[in-house]
Design an enzyme around this catalytic site. Structure first.
Site, PDB file in Angstrom:
ATOM      1  CE  LYS A 182     -58.766 -30.273 -22.721  1.00 42.51           C
ATOM      2  NZ  LYS A 182     -59.891 -31.041 -22.146  1.00 42.51           N
TER       3      LYS A 182
HETATM    4  C1  PLP Z   1     -54.962 -31.455 -18.058  1.00 42.15           C
HETATM    5  C2  PLP Z   1     -55.504 -32.549 -18.926  1.00 42.15           C
HETATM    6  N1  PLP Z   1     -54.717 -33.564 -19.293  1.00 42.15           N
HETATM    7  C3  PLP Z   1     -55.169 -34.555 -20.077  1.00 42.15           C
HETATM    8  C4  PLP Z   1     -56.464 -34.580 -20.533  1.00 42.15           C
HETATM    9  C5  PLP Z   1     -56.932 -35.709 -21.406  1.00 42.15           C
HETATM   10  O1  PLP Z   1     -57.269 -35.272 -22.681  1.00 42.15           O
HETATM   11  P1  PLP Z   1     -58.053 -36.243 -23.692  1.00 42.15           P
HETATM   12  O2  PLP Z   1     -59.477 -36.242 -23.285  1.00 42.15           O
HETATM   13  O3  PLP Z   1     -57.833 -35.629 -25.044  1.00 42.15           O
HETATM   14  O4  PLP Z   1     -57.407 -37.573 -23.578  1.00 42.15           O
HETATM   15  C6  PLP Z   1     -57.326 -33.544 -20.174  1.00 42.15           C
HETATM   16  C7  PLP Z   1     -58.733 -33.554 -20.639  1.00 42.15           C
HETATM   17  O5  PLP Z   1     -59.586 -32.918 -20.143  1.00 42.15           O
HETATM   18  C8  PLP Z   1     -56.837 -32.499 -19.357  1.00 42.15           C
HETATM   19  O6  PLP Z   1     -57.637 -31.488 -18.983  1.00 42.15           O
END
Ligand code: PLP
Length: 380
Positions: A182
């Site tokens: 990110k």
């Molecule tokens: C659209 C979306 N939602 C949720 C997530 C989950 O994020 P995390 O890895 O911080 O749990 C991601 C991670 O790539 C994502 O791209």
């Protein structure tokens, strides 16, 4: 041309973050404490939200929001079919059913015109994903589904804006990610934002085992020896103060990171415009892209080769690419559990097959960008 090695994403961390983690390490308060509180306050201010609550990831942030909204067995939650699997998994965590809605091939986000026929009396919430940093069309979703709580999956959307408002305050609550892919990172990490005091309080308790008082409040209060009461089944989704310290530093760089990415996204858009089989990302009027990634769409009827062959050719030249994300309804678990087939959501199916993220991050040089552009022009 000398072969380069260009990652799809690389976080910018260094001396500033290194110095920042020394403070909690020396102080000895390592889990959710003063640094997390500072990070939360700064994140809330940056996104104009009344409350921000740090968590271990965006996945746990989404889970907390659903749990705080009391979503459980018998309930349905709308999820776009083209998103990271976590968006749908959190609904299953709660014992509820994810109901997929197709997406728009141009924005990659939930297509409001496909929403109405998926709403039922059991629909308890809509998760609107701001994929790759572009906000979902929240006003159009609200028009089709008035009164249904909207949860923003803002994993990719730190700093993004929609019709003059920040991602994070467009629905009932939002979940952000600080995974290293990110724009800003704390290693792993997430954040819930909301303007709803009761929801914030519930998330606050649920992230800390359901404790009625946080550890920091208890330790700094008049009777630290009294343990809190527990009236809820909660989780341990606390962010560490080491991450909070890194998050604060990263947040201060967010505008610079987005500004640089925006500049290079414009460069790609300009330099790749003559490649007729490659559609670069579209930012509709009224949207400010967060540029988590630069995701193109390949027209295989006009392209010199199939998407995966293009990705292999670029890989051979040292350029990392990835599909934008995956169509969740096409994953084994979801096909088996809900009897879904790829053609049930044709736009999500196509985005799964034809999307391609090319490198865009804050550790690329001008020469790196030119190298990617030249390699794409060379494909024939
Ligand atoms: C659209 C979306 N939602 C949720 C997530 C989950 O994020 P995390 O890895 O911080 O749990 C991601 C991670 O790539 C994502 O791209």
């Amino acid at each position: 041309m000398i072969k380069r090695n260009i990652s799809i994403a690389l976080p910018v961390t260094g001396d500033d973050e290194w110095h920042a983690v020394q403070e909690p390490l020396m102080a000895g308060w390592l889990t959710q404490g003063p640094k997390v509180a500072e990070f939360e306050a700064a994140f809330a201010a940056r996104h104009k939200a009344a409350y921000a609550l740090a968590t271990t990831s965006c996945t746990s942030a989404l889970h907390l929001i659903l749990a705080a909204l009391d979503i459980g067995p018998g309930d349905e939650v709308i999820v776009p079919a083209f998103t990271w699997v976590a968006t749908a998994n959190v609904v299953i965590y709660c014992g509820a059913k994810p109901v997929f809605v197709d997406v728009d091939r141009t924005t990659f986000n939930l297509d409001p015109s496909c929403l109405e026929k998926k709403l039922t009396a059991r629909t308890k919430a809509i998760i609107a994903v701001h994929l790759f940093g572009l906000c979902s069309d929240i006003d159009a979703i609200k028009k089709v589904a008035p009164g249904i709580p909207i949860i923003e999956d803002a994993a990719c959307a730190a700093g993004a804006r929609y019709q003059g408002r920040s991602a994070g305050i467009l629905g009932e609550a939002a979940a952000f990610s600080f995974h290293p892919r990110k724009s800003i990172t704390t290693g792993e990490g997430g954040m819930v934002t909301t303007n709803d005091a009761a929801l914030a309080e519930m998330v606050n308790m649920l992230r800390n085992h359901g404790a009625s008082v946080s550890e920091e409040q208890r330790h700094s209060g008049p009777r630290p020896y009294i343990l809190p009461d527990f009236n809820l089944v909660g989780f341990n989704y606390r962010m560490t103060d080491l991450q909070g310290a890194v998050g604060l530093v990263q947040l201060n760089k967010l505008d610079r990171f987005i500004g640089e990415r925006h500049q290079w996204a414009d460069y790609y858009t300009r330099e790749l415009a003559s490649i007729k089989w490659l559609r670069t990302p579209v930012t509709p009027d009224g949207y400010e892209h967060g540029w988590q990634s630069f995701v193109c769409y390949i027209d295989e009827n006009r392209a010199p080769m199939a998407r995966n062959v293009i990705m292999q050719a670029l890989h051979d030249r040292g350029i990392s690419t990835r599909p934008g994300t995956h169509a969740v309804h096409m994953l084994g678990l979801y096909q088996q559990k809900y009897g879904l087939t790829p053609d049930d959501y044709p736009a999500a199916r196509d985005c799964d097959r034809f999307s391609m993220a090319i490198p865009l991050h804050n550790r690329m040089s001008a020469d790196d960008y030119a190298y990617v552009v030249a390699a794409l022009h060379d494909l024939r």
